[in-house]
Design a protein around this motif. Structure first.
Motif, mmCIF file in Angstrom:
data_model
loop_
_atom_site.group_PDB
_atom_site.id
_atom_site.type_symbol
_atom_site.label_atom_id
_atom_site.label_comp_id
_atom_site.label_asym_id
_atom_site.label_seq_id
_atom_site.Cartn_x
_atom_site.Cartn_y
_atom_site.Cartn_z
ATOM 1 N N MET A 155 0.843 -1.190 0.000
ATOM 2 C CA MET A 155 0.000 0.000 0.000
ATOM 3 C C MET A 155 0.882 1.245 0.000
ATOM 4 O O MET A 155 1.902 1.286 0.675
ATOM 5 C CB MET A 155 -0.897 0.016 1.244
ATOM 6 N N CYS A 156 0.478 2.242 -0.765
ATOM 7 C CA CYS A 156 1.220 3.504 -0.832
ATOM 8 C C CYS A 156 0.242 4.672 -0.828
ATOM 9 O O CYS A 156 -0.927 4.517 -1.206
ATOM 10 C CB CYS A 156 2.063 3.591 -2.112
ATOM 11 N N SER A 161 5.076 5.329 2.844
ATOM 12 C CA SER A 161 4.817 6.765 2.692
ATOM 13 C C SER A 161 5.865 7.318 1.745
ATOM 14 O O SER A 161 7.044 7.428 2.106
ATOM 15 C CB SER A 161 4.896 7.479 4.045
ATOM 16 N N CYS A 179 3.203 -3.911 8.199
ATOM 17 C CA CYS A 179 1.860 -3.820 8.792
ATOM 18 C C CYS A 179 1.341 -5.177 9.277
ATOM 19 O O CYS A 179 0.139 -5.337 9.509
ATOM 20 C CB CYS A 179 0.877 -3.233 7.785
ATOM 21 N N TRP A 225 3.139 -0.885 4.067
ATOM 22 C CA TRP A 225 2.785 0.480 3.694
ATOM 23 C C TRP A 225 4.070 1.215 3.349
ATOM 24 O O TRP A 225 5.119 0.975 3.955
ATOM 25 C CB TRP A 225 2.074 1.200 4.838
ATOM 26 N N ILE A 246 -0.776 3.449 10.411
ATOM 27 C CA ILE A 246 -0.227 4.040 9.190
ATOM 28 C C ILE A 246 -0.207 5.566 9.280
ATOM 29 O O ILE A 246 0.768 6.204 8.866
ATOM 30 C CB ILE A 246 -1.011 3.559 7.955
#
Length: 217
Positions: free
Chosen positions: A47-48, A163, A183, A161, A198
């Protein structure tokens, strides 16, 4: 009916990553990755945050640098808007499959994602915001797609994740900073707790990268 994917073979995945590396050397000042451990023989969700045209290319680069290893990922899948796939049919051959928010077929898309993630080595790139926002927002609001997919995954699946934050500082070219977060696995999944974790990580990543004073956080 959804448009199903035809993921890249290892040869074309590695070739594409090599070409991207050449492009990034010309386009960006530096690419800095803060890695996390990868559990072997799992499937993976990466996930981004979603803020630019480059997001998919950066996720591809991150997969090659961190997740493509022995016992790690082998094939890449991406959930893409159906209208984008209809305009760009080639996306299917890069691992994209369609999702059409607000339509009945969205359930089929979630079930297909879970089916893909039942096989170790498969990786799904996922943007939980569901829309473009600045990388400097201090709170990321998730749509509920992730909460529909993860509970129906059969098998071991690790969630990540990243960022991704872009800054210029001393250079005329931007630099990209990838702040990764482990995560946990699908067995540990709690949607609300994950979103809080997150968001805390994202605020800390901003503080480390952007050099804001503490008062702004």
């Amino acid at each position: 009916m959804i448009i199903k994917s035809k993921p890249l073979t290892p040869f074309f995945f590695k070739s594409g990553a090599w070409l991207l590396g050449l492009l990034f050397k010309r386009r960006f000042n530096k690419m800095v990755i803060n890695e996390v451990p990868v559990k072997p023989n799992h499937s993976y969700i990466l996930m981004c945050n979603h803020f630019s045209f480059w997001d998919g290319f950066w996720a591809y680069y991150l997969c090659r640098k961190v997740l493509w290893k022995e016992g790690g990922m082998k094939r890449m899948y991406i959930m893409s808007l159906k209208k984008q796939m209809e305009k760009n049919p080639w996306l299917r051959y890069c691992g994209s499959f369609s999702v059409d928010p607000g339509r009945r077929s969205i359930k089929e898309s979630f079930e297909y994602a879970a089916e893909v993630l039942a096989e170790p080595g498969n990786l799904l790139i996922f943007y939980p915001q569901g829309k473009l926002e600045s990388c400097h927002v201090k709170r990321i609001q998730f749509e509920h797609g992730l909460a529909e997919i993860v509970p129906i995954i059969k098998g071991k699946c690790q969630l990540f994740w990243s960022s991704n934050i872009i800054e210029y500082f001393e250079s005329i070219k931007p630099s990209v900073y990838f702040h990764m977060l482990d995560c946990g696995t699908a067995n540990d999944f709690n949607f609300n707790a994950l979103q809080q974790h997150i968001n805390q990580h994202h605020r800390e990543a901003l503080q480390r990268t952007v050099r804001y004073t503490d008062e702004l956080f």
